[in-house]
Design a protein around this motif. Sequence first.
Motif, PDB file in Angstrom:
ATOM      1  N   GLU A 125      21.605  63.378  14.325  1.00  0.00           N
ATOM      2  CA  GLU A 125      22.073  63.683  12.979  1.00  0.00           C
ATOM      3  C   GLU A 125      22.725  62.496  12.278  1.00  0.00           C
ATOM      4  O   GLU A 125      22.613  62.346  11.059  1.00  0.00           O
ATOM      5  N   LEU A 126      23.398  61.627  13.057  1.00  0.00           N
ATOM      6  CA  LEU A 126      24.235  60.607  12.437  1.00  0.00           C
ATOM      7  C   LEU A 126      23.883  59.174  12.802  1.00  0.00           C
ATOM      8  O   LEU A 126      24.408  58.239  12.205  1.00  0.00           O
ATOM      9  N   GLY A 127      23.020  58.985  13.805  1.00  0.00           N
ATOM     10  CA  GLY A 127      22.710  57.630  14.240  1.00  0.00           C
ATOM     11  C   GLY A 127      23.495  57.254  15.484  1.00  0.00           C
ATOM     12  O   GLY A 127      24.143  58.094  16.104  1.00  0.00           O
ATOM     13  N   ASP A 128      23.461  55.983  15.873  1.00  0.00           N
ATOM     14  CA  ASP A 128      24.080  55.515  17.113  1.00  0.00           C
ATOM     15  C   ASP A 128      25.574  55.818  17.161  1.00  0.00           C
ATOM     16  O   ASP A 128      26.288  55.654  16.163  1.00  0.00           O
ATOM     17  N   VAL A 129      26.037  56.266  18.330  1.00  0.00           N
ATOM     18  CA  VAL A 129      27.467  56.557  18.504  1.00  0.00           C
ATOM     19  C   VAL A 129      27.977  55.937  19.797  1.00  0.00           C
ATOM     20  O   VAL A 129      27.227  55.727  20.745  1.00  0.00           O
ATOM     21  N   LEU A 130      29.262  55.659  19.812  1.00  0.00           N
ATOM     22  CA  LEU A 130      29.959  55.236  21.022  1.00  0.00           C
ATOM     23  C   LEU A 130      30.755  56.418  21.550  1.00  0.00           C
ATOM     24  O   LEU A 130      31.385  57.136  20.771  1.00  0.00           O
ATOM     25  N   ILE A 131      30.719  56.629  22.863  1.00  0.00           N
ATOM     26  CA  ILE A 131      31.515  57.684  23.467  1.00  0.00           C
ATOM     27  C   ILE A 131      32.774  57.070  24.083  1.00  0.00           C
ATOM     28  O   ILE A 131      32.903  55.855  24.170  1.00  0.00           O
ATOM     29  N   SER A 132      33.701  57.914  24.529  1.00  0.00           N
ATOM     30  CA  SER A 132      35.020  57.458  24.980  1.00  0.00           C
ATOM     31  C   SER A 132      34.959  56.400  26.065  1.00  0.00           C
ATOM     32  O   SER A 132      35.696  55.416  26.031  1.00  0.00           O
ATOM     33  N   LYS A 133      34.086  56.601  27.056  1.00  0.00           N
ATOM     34  CA  LYS A 133      34.037  55.663  28.180  1.00  0.00           C
ATOM     35  C   LYS A 133      33.684  54.260  27.700  1.00  0.00           C
ATOM     36  O   LYS A 133      34.260  53.277  28.156  1.00  0.00           O
TER      37      LYS A 133
END
Length: 210
Positions: A125-133
């Motif tokens: 839905e939004l494109g590339d994301v970074l997760i917490s780790k």
Amino acid sequence: MSKTKKLLLTLLGVFLIIFTGVVILVFSFTQSMKADPDEEKKVRDQAERYLEKTFDETTEIYDVLYDNMGNWGYFDYAAKVKHEKYGTQFLVFFNVETGEMEDTFLSDKWQDDAEKEIRPYVEKELGDVLISKKMGNFAESEDWDEIQEEIGDYNQLLLIFDEGIGKALKINPNKPASYKDYEVSPTIRITLSRKKQDADEDRFTEIIKP
């Protein structure tokens, strides 16, 4: 001695008192921001005993967190630990409110698991994301400009379970059940690298709907 000289000497004395007070305050604040090596060793020793008693699988203490800003509230020092089997990074600390050693293993593991699961839907839905780790690796740097450069144009995904959820639900950390087995509602935060768009609310609803 003239009145002018007396006035100047009085003002100079007041200035010196104020200046000395400011120096003392700055020094005290600077010292309070520094970790105490003895306290760091103490929490490491406490954590080692706790981990040996609590976890069957191998764990490793790789650092110590000093909460010099009082963000956590119920501890000043915590051991940073990595669970070798799951790769989960979590904290072990003495909770001054409960008077017991505690950990954030389950909440951090569930965070990792949940973020990995919903990440594809967020990226769709939004494109590339970074997760917490991944963001945690960047946060190790104290250079804010460097952190921002590393994050770049990525969106950020953060899911937060209550730190004490494992203890509250009485879950054995050596048999960490899935968050799907319980009626739990994490806090979800998505930080966009762009300005908000009208369609974002519908996109978010699409991401979190069952």
